[in-house]
Write a protein that holds these residues in place. Sequence first.
Motif, mmCIF file in Angstrom:
data_model
loop_
_atom_site.group_PDB
_atom_site.id
_atom_site.type_symbol
_atom_site.label_atom_id
_atom_site.label_comp_id
_atom_site.label_asym_id
_atom_site.label_seq_id
_atom_site.Cartn_x
_atom_site.Cartn_y
_atom_site.Cartn_z
ATOM 1 N N PRO A 140 -6.836 8.076 -2.400
ATOM 2 C CA PRO A 140 -7.307 6.980 -1.645
ATOM 3 C C PRO A 140 -8.157 5.990 -2.167
ATOM 4 O O PRO A 140 -8.723 4.783 -1.549
ATOM 5 N N LEU A 141 -8.409 5.772 -3.217
ATOM 6 C CA LEU A 141 -8.841 5.130 -4.299
ATOM 7 C C LEU A 141 -8.304 3.666 -4.215
ATOM 8 O O LEU A 141 -8.119 2.576 -4.125
ATOM 9 N N THR A 181 1.131 -1.119 0.468
ATOM 10 C CA THR A 181 -0.384 0.044 -0.039
ATOM 11 C C THR A 181 0.900 1.018 0.160
ATOM 12 O O THR A 181 0.728 1.697 -0.844
ATOM 13 N N ALA A 216 -5.373 2.817 -2.216
ATOM 14 C CA ALA A 216 -5.674 1.931 -0.764
ATOM 15 C C ALA A 216 -6.700 1.302 -0.850
ATOM 16 O O ALA A 216 -5.590 0.159 -0.065
ATOM 17 N N ASN A 217 -7.697 1.190 -1.343
ATOM 18 C CA ASN A 217 -8.665 0.537 -0.624
ATOM 19 C C ASN A 217 -8.488 -0.686 -1.944
ATOM 20 O O ASN A 217 -8.501 -2.096 -1.330
ATOM 21 N N LEU A 231 -5.556 8.237 -8.396
ATOM 22 C CA LEU A 231 -6.659 8.530 -7.449
ATOM 23 C C LEU A 231 -5.910 7.848 -5.899
ATOM 24 O O LEU A 231 -6.748 6.582 -5.985
ATOM 25 N N MET A 262 0.391 3.955 -3.015
ATOM 26 C CA MET A 262 -0.381 5.487 -2.922
ATOM 27 C C MET A 262 1.213 6.303 -3.646
ATOM 28 O O MET A 262 -0.174 6.851 -3.712
#
Lengths: 238, 132
Positions: A155-156, A140, A158-159, A153, A144
């Motif tokens: 945040p996207l 991660t 990371a998920n 993106l 990121m």
Amino acid sequence: MQFDAAFASLKTAPLLWLLVTGLAYLLAEKLYRRSGHQPLLHPVLVAIALIIVVLLAARIPYPDYFSGARFFHLLLGPATVALAVPLYDNLQRVRSLLVPLAVSLLVGGVTGIVSALLLGRLFGLSWPVQVSFAPKSVTTPIAMALADKLGGLAPLTANLVIITGILGAIIVVPLMRWLKVTGEIEQGLALGVAAHGVGTARGFQLSTTTGAFSGLAMGLNGVLTSIVLPIILAFWPH
Amino acid sequence: MMLYGFCVLVLFQLIGEAASTLLHLPLPGPVLGMLLLAVWSVWHRGVDPRLAQVAQGMLGYLGLLFVPAGVGLMTLGPVLRDQGLAMLPVLVLSLVITMAATALTMRAMLNRRRRKLRAKVMSRREGKSDAV
């Protein structure tokens, strides 16, 4: 009324959201342990979900939350540098398999990037979303940082990375059985290259060898992807 | 003791970030810092125990550090609404293909190596029997 006023001032106090983040993570970790390490209850995803629910319920905008939680986010940089330590430890272990490892890693790492970009286009994802998918197989912090730098993106990413790791940990055994791949080294490598840290944790459940090779593959794929991904994106038509 | 290791990590991150900006590298600063620290450790044939301890401590809570950014998913409502459904097949198929490609390549490479080793052993044996 007084309580409302007190709460209103607390809502913008950075420490509150630092505390909420820490507590949500502790709670998520406890839940994960109680469930017997059920992969679908991965603490990072559960903590994120918990906090989103709290923020939506209390009508807190994300920037207000982030100004408080920024402290943890800042530590991501030094923690990424710290990945050098396990990478170094693992490197010492496997001098003898240098060529097979390098070839498989190159094939697997590039397949991870290219398959995400091709499928992303096939299923009509926008370019920033495709860039967010491209590093989904690496650990991660690296993913990121890459998404951030290359126009994705974060945040996207990371998920997506965490969901990829969880799914990888779930499907590895049936997939390897179907492919008739029985070797511990092969399985470990596949876990590390495709499913990073979550995959490596699963690898150690299968055997020490599987886990060790998964950890090595995770570290090397992080290095490979961070070098190769910018080059691929520079030439990728979009 | 903790502070020394932490300072080393931050120092390498700063060097990585400076190099990334000055040399216009597409590599993110912290990743470059990680590479430099790995090269440094190979060069010095080891990791300072004070550094190793801090690194281990930070990596133990690595998951926590993604949470603030991950919560940012709540700002991506429109993207998720429009493309969320298409994301699932991309994720699953790409994952399966990547795992399979890695495992099958490694199996092929290991088998090739085994065959080569066996051939070498065989030819050595033949060589010996010739001598006798």
